[in-house]
Write a protein that holds these residues in place. Sequence first.
Motif, PDB file in Angstrom:
ATOM      1  N   ALA A  64       2.646 -12.972  24.058  1.00 42.56           N
ATOM      2  CA  ALA A  64       2.027 -13.737  22.974  1.00 42.56           C
ATOM      3  C   ALA A  64       3.067 -13.949  21.882  1.00 42.56           C
ATOM      4  O   ALA A  64       4.191 -13.440  21.957  1.00 42.56           O
ATOM      5  CB  ALA A  64       0.818 -12.984  22.419  1.00 42.56           C
ATOM      6  N   LEU A  65       2.667 -14.704  20.864  1.00 45.21           N
ATOM      7  CA  LEU A  65       3.471 -14.818  19.653  1.00 45.21           C
ATOM      8  C   LEU A  65       3.077 -13.650  18.752  1.00 45.21           C
ATOM      9  O   LEU A  65       1.975 -13.615  18.211  1.00 45.21           O
ATOM     10  CB  LEU A  65       3.203 -16.149  18.950  1.00 45.21           C
ATOM     11  N   VAL A  66       3.950 -12.680  18.644  1.00 45.79           N
ATOM     12  CA  VAL A  66       3.687 -11.520  17.794  1.00 45.79           C
ATOM     13  C   VAL A  66       4.075 -11.877  16.364  1.00 45.79           C
ATOM     14  O   VAL A  66       5.222 -12.237  16.091  1.00 45.79           O
ATOM     15  CB  VAL A  66       4.468 -10.284  18.274  1.00 45.79           C
ATOM     16  N   ILE A  67       3.094 -11.790  15.463  1.00 38.18           N
ATOM     17  CA  ILE A  67       3.318 -12.147  14.059  1.00 38.18           C
ATOM     18  C   ILE A  67       3.290 -10.885  13.213  1.00 38.18           C
ATOM     19  O   ILE A  67       2.329 -10.109  13.262  1.00 38.18           O
ATOM     20  CB  ILE A  67       2.248 -13.125  13.558  1.00 38.18           C
ATOM     21  N   GLN A  68       4.353 -10.671  12.448  1.00 34.82           N
ATOM     22  CA  GLN A  68       4.402  -9.537  11.534  1.00 34.82           C
ATOM     23  C   GLN A  68       4.354 -10.036  10.096  1.00 34.82           C
ATOM     24  O   GLN A  68       5.305 -10.642   9.601  1.00 34.82           O
ATOM     25  CB  GLN A  68       5.668  -8.717  11.759  1.00 34.82           C
ATOM     26  N   PRO A  69       3.217  -9.805   9.405  1.00 30.32           N
ATOM     27  CA  PRO A  69       3.105 -10.260   8.015  1.00 30.32           C
ATOM     28  C   PRO A  69       3.843  -9.320   7.066  1.00 30.32           C
ATOM     29  O   PRO A  69       3.342  -8.256   6.721  1.00 30.32           O
ATOM     30  CB  PRO A  69       1.588 -10.239   7.771  1.00 30.32           C
ATOM     31  N   ASP A  70       5.040  -9.712   6.669  1.00 27.91           N
ATOM     32  CA  ASP A  70       5.864  -8.900   5.773  1.00 27.91           C
ATOM     33  C   ASP A  70       5.817  -9.491   4.367  1.00 27.91           C
ATOM     34  O   ASP A  70       6.844  -9.826   3.773  1.00 27.91           O
ATOM     35  CB  ASP A  70       7.300  -8.848   6.301  1.00 27.91           C
ATOM     36  N   ILE A  71       4.598  -9.613   3.850  1.00 32.63           N
ATOM     37  CA  ILE A  71       4.362 -10.242   2.549  1.00 32.63           C
ATOM     38  C   ILE A  71       4.372  -9.151   1.475  1.00 32.63           C
ATOM     39  O   ILE A  71       3.562  -8.224   1.514  1.00 32.63           O
ATOM     40  CB  ILE A  71       3.023 -10.997   2.549  1.00 32.63           C
ATOM     41  N   TRP A  85      -6.857  -4.170 -12.047  1.00 31.74           N
ATOM     42  CA  TRP A  85      -6.968  -4.720 -10.695  1.00 31.74           C
ATOM     43  C   TRP A  85      -5.565  -5.109 -10.230  1.00 31.74           C
ATOM     44  O   TRP A  85      -4.915  -5.979 -10.833  1.00 31.74           O
ATOM     45  CB  TRP A  85      -7.878  -5.937 -10.673  1.00 31.74           C
ATOM     46  N   LEU A  86      -5.085  -4.464  -9.175  1.00 33.76           N
ATOM     47  CA  LEU A  86      -3.758  -4.739  -8.634  1.00 33.76           C
ATOM     48  C   LEU A  86      -3.870  -5.482  -7.313  1.00 33.76           C
ATOM     49  O   LEU A  86      -4.593  -5.054  -6.415  1.00 33.76           O
ATOM     50  CB  LEU A  86      -2.986  -3.438  -8.389  1.00 33.76           C
ATOM     51  N   LYS A  87      -3.125  -6.578  -7.216  1.00 32.64           N
ATOM     52  CA  LYS A  87      -3.038  -7.311  -5.954  1.00 32.64           C
ATOM     53  C   LYS A  87      -1.722  -6.938  -5.282  1.00 32.64           C
ATOM     54  O   LYS A  87      -0.661  -7.002  -5.899  1.00 32.64           O
ATOM     55  CB  LYS A  87      -3.097  -8.818  -6.192  1.00 32.64           C
ATOM     56  N   ALA A  88      -1.810  -6.537  -4.000  1.00 31.83           N
ATOM     57  CA  ALA A  88      -0.611  -6.126  -3.265  1.00 31.83           C
ATOM     58  C   ALA A  88      -0.505  -6.906  -1.966  1.00 31.83           C
ATOM     59  O   ALA A  88      -1.513  -7.155  -1.288  1.00 31.83           O
ATOM     60  CB  ALA A  88      -0.655  -4.628  -2.967  1.00 31.83           C
ATOM     61  N   GLY A  89       0.710  -7.303  -1.622  1.00 32.94           N
ATOM     62  CA  GLY A  89       0.946  -8.019  -0.386  1.00 32.94           C
ATOM     63  C   GLY A  89       0.745  -7.131   0.831  1.00 32.94           C
ATOM     64  O   GLY A  89       0.976  -5.915   0.777  1.00 32.94           O
ATOM     65  N   ALA A  90       0.344  -7.739   1.946  1.00 33.68           N
ATOM     66  CA  ALA A  90       0.027  -6.984   3.157  1.00 33.68           C
ATOM     67  C   ALA A  90       1.219  -6.220   3.707  1.00 33.68           C
ATOM     68  O   ALA A  90       1.057  -5.206   4.391  1.00 33.68           O
ATOM     69  CB  ALA A  90      -0.517  -7.926   4.226  1.00 33.68           C
ATOM     70  N   GLY A  91       2.429  -6.677   3.412  1.00 33.72           N
ATOM     71  CA  GLY A  91       3.620  -6.031   3.950  1.00 33.72           C
ATOM     72  C   GLY A  91       4.116  -4.858   3.131  1.00 33.72           C
ATOM     73  O   GLY A  91       5.058  -4.162   3.552  1.00 33.72           O
ATOM     74  N   THR A 179      -3.367 -10.975   4.447  1.00 33.98           N
ATOM     75  CA  THR A 179      -2.126 -11.279   3.733  1.00 33.98           C
ATOM     76  C   THR A 179      -1.992 -10.518   2.412  1.00 33.98           C
ATOM     77  O   THR A 179      -0.880 -10.338   1.910  1.00 33.98           O
ATOM     78  CB  THR A 179      -2.028 -12.786   3.445  1.00 33.98           C
ATOM     79  N   ALA A 180      -3.114 -10.094   1.835  1.00 32.54           N
ATOM     80  CA  ALA A 180      -3.074  -9.358   0.560  1.00 32.54           C
ATOM     81  C   ALA A 180      -4.417  -8.696   0.324  1.00 32.54           C
ATOM     82  O   ALA A 180      -5.427  -9.034   0.959  1.00 32.54           O
ATOM     83  CB  ALA A 180      -2.733 -10.298  -0.601  1.00 32.54           C
ATOM     84  N   ALA A 181      -4.437  -7.741  -0.586  1.00 35.11           N
ATOM     85  CA  ALA A 181      -5.691  -7.101  -0.995  1.00 35.11           C
ATOM     86  C   ALA A 181      -5.593  -6.777  -2.484  1.00 35.11           C
ATOM     87  O   ALA A 181      -4.509  -6.510  -3.010  1.00 35.11           O
ATOM     88  CB  ALA A 181      -5.943  -5.831  -0.194  1.00 35.11           C
ATOM     89  N   THR A 182      -6.745  -6.829  -3.142  1.00 34.93           N
ATOM     90  CA  THR A 182      -6.811  -6.482  -4.560  1.00 34.93           C
ATOM     91  C   THR A 182      -7.602  -5.200  -4.722  1.00 34.93           C
ATOM     92  O   THR A 182      -8.714  -5.067  -4.175  1.00 34.93           O
ATOM     93  CB  THR A 182      -7.459  -7.615  -5.364  1.00 34.93           C
ATOM     94  N   PHE A 183      -7.016  -4.254  -5.449  1.00 37.30           N
ATOM     95  CA  PHE A 183      -7.592  -2.920  -5.607  1.00 37.30           C
ATOM     96  C   PHE A 183      -7.999  -2.689  -7.062  1.00 37.30           C
ATOM     97  O   PHE A 183      -7.309  -3.098  -7.984  1.00 37.30           O
ATOM     98  CB  PHE A 183      -6.576  -1.854  -5.198  1.00 37.30           C
ATOM     99  N   ARG A 184      -9.110  -1.998  -7.227  1.00 32.93           N
ATOM    100  CA  ARG A 184      -9.655  -1.690  -8.550  1.00 32.93           C
ATOM    101  C   ARG A 184      -9.299  -0.239  -8.886  1.00 32.93           C
ATOM    102  O   ARG A 184      -9.864   0.705  -8.338  1.00 32.93           O
ATOM    103  CB  ARG A 184     -11.168  -1.884  -8.506  1.00 32.93           C
ATOM    104  N   LEU A 185      -8.330  -0.058  -9.790  1.00 31.96           N
ATOM    105  CA  LEU A 185      -7.839   1.277 -10.151  1.00 31.96           C
ATOM    106  C   LEU A 185      -8.283   1.648 -11.565  1.00 31.96           C
ATOM    107  O   LEU A 185      -8.470   0.775 -12.410  1.00 31.96           O
ATOM    108  CB  LEU A 185      -6.316   1.339 -10.047  1.00 31.96           C
ATOM    109  N   SER A 186      -8.410   2.931 -11.796  1.00 32.76           N
ATOM    110  CA  SER A 186      -8.919   3.411 -13.084  1.00 32.76           C
ATOM    111  C   SER A 186      -7.836   4.050 -13.938  1.00 32.76           C
ATOM    112  O   SER A 186      -6.956   4.755 -13.435  1.00 32.76           O
ATOM    113  CB  SER A 186     -10.038   4.432 -12.853  1.00 32.76           C
ATOM    114  N   ARG A 187      -7.915   3.778 -15.241  1.00 32.77           N
ATOM    115  CA  ARG A 187      -7.018   4.453 -16.194  1.00 32.77           C
ATOM    116  C   ARG A 187      -7.534   5.850 -16.531  1.00 32.77           C
ATOM    117  O   ARG A 187      -6.831   6.644 -17.165  1.00 32.77           O
ATOM    118  CB  ARG A 187      -6.913   3.637 -17.486  1.00 32.77           C
TER     119      ARG A 187
END
Length: 338
Positions: A64-71, A85-91, A179-187
């Motif tokens: 197959a076409l192996v895709i590695q998301p290095d974002i 709220w922090l957004k982080a790339g999947a990679g 491709t990305a996720a946003t996380f809810r972090l507390s101070r």
Amino acid sequence: MQVLSHFPLTNLNTFGLEAEARYYARVTSAGELTSLLRDARWKDFPKFVLGGGSNVLLTRDINALVIQPDIRGIEAVKETNETVWLKAGAGEGWHSFVMYCVNHNLAGIENLSLIPGTVGAAPMQNIGAYGVEVKDVIETVEAVSLDSGELRIFSASECRFGYRESIFKHELKDRYIITAATFRLSRKPEFHVEYGDIQKTLETMGVTELSLKAVSEAVMHIRRSKLPDPAVIGNAGSFFKNPEITREDYEKSKALFPDMPGYPLENGNVKVPAGWLIEKAGWKGYREGAIGVHERQALVLVNYGGGRGEDLIALSRKIQSSVKQQFGIQLNAEVNLV
């Protein structure tokens, strides 16, 4: 972006198993991924997504076409006095992201320190440890459709998180690439130190005042004492999920095995440690040529070098059969078998 043919995957899976991709592409942005998916050359070609390779057992070459998301990238997309709220790339490496949060005094995932893999794999598996699951802090997950190349944003509820489960492992399996996720972090931290040996480890470390750094270091100390480093011995961490059984079945088992540990769940069932079952069944430290069960943690299957994926699967099935025969409890793999 290059598409490479007959690409070796040995260094891209933490078991260190030999396998080859018919084609391989590393993408560094959601836009680049969309362009690849909409390219006529790959429109109807089978595709396989490979992240950090820390939760996959390869048994064959991937035709197959192996895709590695290095974002990559971490950014604050929203802030209040109490929450960021922090957004982080999947990679992004998962542990590196945890350290970023700890170093910026953002609480919520410090108990998930040193878990291998990437940010993109975290919501897919709903990773968890020491009383915390990543679903507790996920706000949204961004993913691109393999069919259309369109970007979709999933709310936490739409992800249908369960124990080491999500919609991306079932209804939408092989249909989206995260491709990305946003996380809810507390101070304002709410520490979870009552699980496992965290409290005891903190006392041994001489910690008198809790901090995110102290909790993270305690978790890392515990994990390093129990789990092998994939850079030294090929493994994918916990191979099996901790089984969930009814309270009635647990009481019956407890009568036969008084030392059987169990953790009550909100739904009334009881979670039993898979590692305890495997060790009691006599598999801890077992070795069969190049593969085996780790000597310090029965939950971890290992490749000492030169092992084959099919042999690891065969060993896992022997363990499942043995545990089922002795305890009447079915073990299910946490690692994805390919």
